[in-house]
Design a protein around this motif. Structure first.
Motif, PDB file in Angstrom:
ATOM      1  N   ASN A  99      -0.263  -2.752  -4.598  1.00 51.97           N
ATOM      2  CA  ASN A  99       0.225  -1.679  -5.785  1.00 51.97           C
ATOM      3  C   ASN A  99       1.025  -0.686  -5.033  1.00 51.97           C
ATOM      4  N   ALA A 100      -0.164  -0.348  -4.448  1.00 54.33           N
ATOM      5  CA  ALA A 100      -0.211   1.061  -3.193  1.00 54.33           C
ATOM      6  C   ALA A 100       1.109   1.421  -2.872  1.00 54.33           C
ATOM      7  N   ALA A 101       1.725  -0.110  -1.701  1.00 50.69           N
ATOM      8  CA  ALA A 101       2.710  -0.241  -1.450  1.00 50.69           C
ATOM      9  C   ALA A 101       3.934   0.080  -1.710  1.00 50.69           C
ATOM     10  N   ARG A 102       4.009  -0.553  -2.874  1.00 51.56           N
ATOM     11  CA  ARG A 102       4.999  -0.993  -3.947  1.00 51.56           C
ATOM     12  C   ARG A 102       5.204   0.676  -4.471  1.00 51.56           C
ATOM     13  N   VAL A 103       4.316   1.791  -5.116  1.00 55.31           N
ATOM     14  CA  VAL A 103       4.721   2.960  -5.039  1.00 55.31           C
ATOM     15  C   VAL A 103       4.965   3.666  -4.272  1.00 55.31           C
ATOM     16  N   LEU A 104       4.348   3.333  -2.938  1.00 54.07           N
ATOM     17  CA  LEU A 104       5.211   4.211  -1.797  1.00 54.07           C
ATOM     18  C   LEU A 104       6.833   3.939  -1.300  1.00 54.07           C
ATOM     19  N   ILE A 105       7.242   2.519  -1.777  1.00 53.02           N
ATOM     20  CA  ILE A 105       8.934   2.054  -1.526  1.00 53.02           C
ATOM     21  C   ILE A 105       9.896   2.991  -2.469  1.00 53.02           C
ATOM     22  N   LYS A 106       8.588   2.506  -3.249  1.00 52.07           N
ATOM     23  CA  LYS A 106       9.681   3.380  -4.828  1.00 52.07           C
ATOM     24  C   LYS A 106       9.851   4.980  -4.607  1.00 52.07           C
ATOM     25  N   ASN A 107       9.026   4.982  -3.709  1.00 54.33           N
ATOM     26  CA  ASN A 107       9.099   7.200  -3.759  1.00 54.33           C
ATOM     27  C   ASN A 107      10.217   6.979  -2.031  1.00 54.33           C
ATOM     28  N   GLY A 108      10.433   6.335  -1.336  1.00 50.83           N
ATOM     29  CA  GLY A 108      11.657   6.151  -0.539  1.00 50.83           C
ATOM     30  C   GLY A 108      10.184   6.158   0.939  1.00 50.83           C
ATOM     31  N   PHE A 109       9.310   5.481   1.175  1.00 53.83           N
ATOM     32  CA  PHE A 109       8.543   5.644   2.024  1.00 53.83           C
ATOM     33  C   PHE A 109       9.110   4.543   2.868  1.00 53.83           C
ATOM     34  N   THR A 110       8.373   4.177   4.195  1.00 48.76           N
ATOM     35  CA  THR A 110       8.489   3.002   5.359  1.00 48.76           C
ATOM     36  C   THR A 110       7.715   2.903   6.027  1.00 48.76           C
ATOM     37  N   GLY A 111       7.801   1.658   7.245  1.00 53.96           N
ATOM     38  CA  GLY A 111       6.519   1.801   8.109  1.00 53.96           C
ATOM     39  C   GLY A 111       5.182   1.861   7.129  1.00 53.96           C
ATOM     40  N   LEU A 112       5.132   0.034   6.485  1.00 58.48           N
ATOM     41  CA  LEU A 112       3.610   0.367   5.315  1.00 58.48           C
ATOM     42  C   LEU A 112       3.240  -1.162   5.917  1.00 58.48           C
ATOM     43  N   VAL A 113       2.177  -0.908   6.599  1.00 59.60           N
ATOM     44  CA  VAL A 113       0.906  -1.624   6.552  1.00 59.60           C
ATOM     45  C   VAL A 113      -0.365  -2.094   5.914  1.00 59.60           C
ATOM     46  N   HIS A 114      -0.770  -2.868   5.636  1.00 64.38           N
ATOM     47  CA  HIS A 114      -2.336  -3.310   4.673  1.00 64.38           C
ATOM     48  C   HIS A 114      -2.863  -4.302   5.792  1.00 64.38           C
ATOM     49  N   LEU A 115      -4.127  -4.177   4.920  1.00 70.45           N
ATOM     50  CA  LEU A 115      -5.187  -5.490   5.396  1.00 70.45           C
ATOM     51  C   LEU A 115      -5.374  -6.640   4.294  1.00 70.45           C
ATOM     52  N   GLN A 116      -4.953  -7.663   4.866  1.00 63.41           N
ATOM     53  CA  GLN A 116      -4.807  -8.374   3.732  1.00 63.41           C
ATOM     54  C   GLN A 116      -6.357  -8.674   3.791  1.00 63.41           C
ATOM     55  N   GLY A 117      -6.572  -9.448   2.975  1.00 61.79           N
ATOM     56  CA  GLY A 117      -7.821  -8.956   2.360  1.00 61.79           C
ATOM     57  C   GLY A 117      -8.652  -7.983   2.425  1.00 61.79           C
ATOM     58  N   GLY A 118      -8.089  -6.739   2.252  1.00 61.20           N
ATOM     59  CA  GLY A 118      -8.956  -5.492   1.969  1.00 61.20           C
ATOM     60  C   GLY A 118     -10.749  -5.250   2.621  1.00 61.20           C
ATOM     61  N   LEU A 119     -10.935  -4.500   2.520  1.00 60.50           N
ATOM     62  CA  LEU A 119     -12.155  -4.425   3.522  1.00 60.50           C
ATOM     63  C   LEU A 119     -12.844  -6.309   3.557  1.00 60.50           C
ATOM     64  N   SER A 120     -13.055  -7.143   2.217  1.00 63.21           N
ATOM     65  CA  SER A 120     -13.558  -8.448   2.643  1.00 63.21           C
ATOM     66  C   SER A 120     -13.644  -8.602   3.853  1.00 63.21           C
ATOM     67  N   GLY A 121     -11.981  -8.193   4.348  1.00 62.23           N
ATOM     68  CA  GLY A 121     -11.545  -9.362   4.952  1.00 62.23           C
ATOM     69  C   GLY A 121     -12.154  -8.569   6.517  1.00 62.23           C
ATOM     70  N   TRP A 122     -12.308  -7.132   6.284  1.00 64.73           N
ATOM     71  CA  TRP A 122     -12.655  -5.723   7.915  1.00 64.73           C
ATOM     72  C   TRP A 122     -13.610  -6.461   8.418  1.00 64.73           C
ATOM     73  N   SER A 123     -13.943  -6.999  10.124  1.00 69.97           N
ATOM     74  CA  SER A 123     -14.332  -7.672  10.754  1.00 69.97           C
ATOM     75  C   SER A 123     -14.767  -6.234  11.608  1.00 69.97           C
ATOM     76  N   GLY A 124     -14.418  -5.019  11.404  1.00 67.05           N
ATOM     77  CA  GLY A 124     -15.335  -3.965  12.369  1.00 67.05           C
ATOM     78  C   GLY A 124     -16.349  -3.222  11.152  1.00 67.05           C
ATOM     79  N   LYS A 125     -16.739  -2.327  11.754  1.00 66.31           N
ATOM     80  CA  LYS A 125     -17.534  -1.721  11.168  1.00 66.31           C
ATOM     81  C   LYS A 125     -16.816   0.250  10.322  1.00 66.31           C
ATOM     82  N   LEU A 126     -18.060   0.259   9.442  1.00 61.40           N
ATOM     83  CA  LEU A 126     -18.136   0.891   8.742  1.00 61.40           C
ATOM     84  C   LEU A 126     -18.448   2.231   8.522  1.00 61.40           C
ATOM     85  N   LYS A 127     -18.177   3.020   7.434  1.00 62.92           N
ATOM     86  CA  LYS A 127     -18.656   4.706   8.044  1.00 62.92           C
ATOM     87  C   LYS A 127     -19.076   4.789   6.606  1.00 62.92           C
TER      88      LYS A 127
END
Length: 129
Positions: A99-127
């Motif tokens: 949804n954030a990407a949709r807002v950004l796209i509507k406002n002229g942003f490009t080069g958007l990447v998102h983490l599929q599954g969010g933090l639930s799918g993140w395998s790295g460390k968290l701070k």
């Protein structure tokens, strides 16, 4: 066909459209799994990593280097996001970042990447903080 059947069909069609509009991929958004997301971040020089969860969620753990701009505040904070950077987005499950990407796209942003599954799918460390 009676009026009740027509109303039922219309409600089902509207419900299906609503569900589809929430889960369909945003045009211009590159969804990546955890490993690919991390690798692309590491090899991208001009980048910004944005956690679109609410501040309380952010404090429970976030990806190192992430800036917290909650989806609920995004429209009012677009000036904090450089348009010439690759923008990496994530949330808890991947829905808010889409949804954030949709807002950004509507406002002229490009080069958007998102983490599929969010933090639930993140395998790295968290701070924490």
């Amino acid at each position: 066909m009676n009026t009740g059947s027509i109303i039922n069909i219309a409600v089902i069609v509207l419900l299906l459209w609503f569900v589809y509009s929430r889960v369909r991929p945003a045009k211009g958004l590159k969804p990546l799994r955890s490993e690919d997301f991390r690798n692309m971040m590491e090899r991208t020089d001009k980048r910004i990593l944005i956690d679109v969860r609410e501040p309380g969620e952010y404090k429970t753990g976030y990806i190192n280097g992430a800036k917290n701009i909650p989806l609920s505040q995004l429209s009012g904070r677009l000036g904090e996001i450089p348009k010439d950077n690759t923008i990496f987005l994530y949330c808890r499950s991947g829905m808010r970042s889409k949804n954030a990407a949709r807002v950004l796209i509507k406002n002229g942003f490009t080069g958007l990447v998102h983490l599929q599954g969010g933090l639930s799918g993140w395998s790295g460390k968290l701070k924490r903080g």
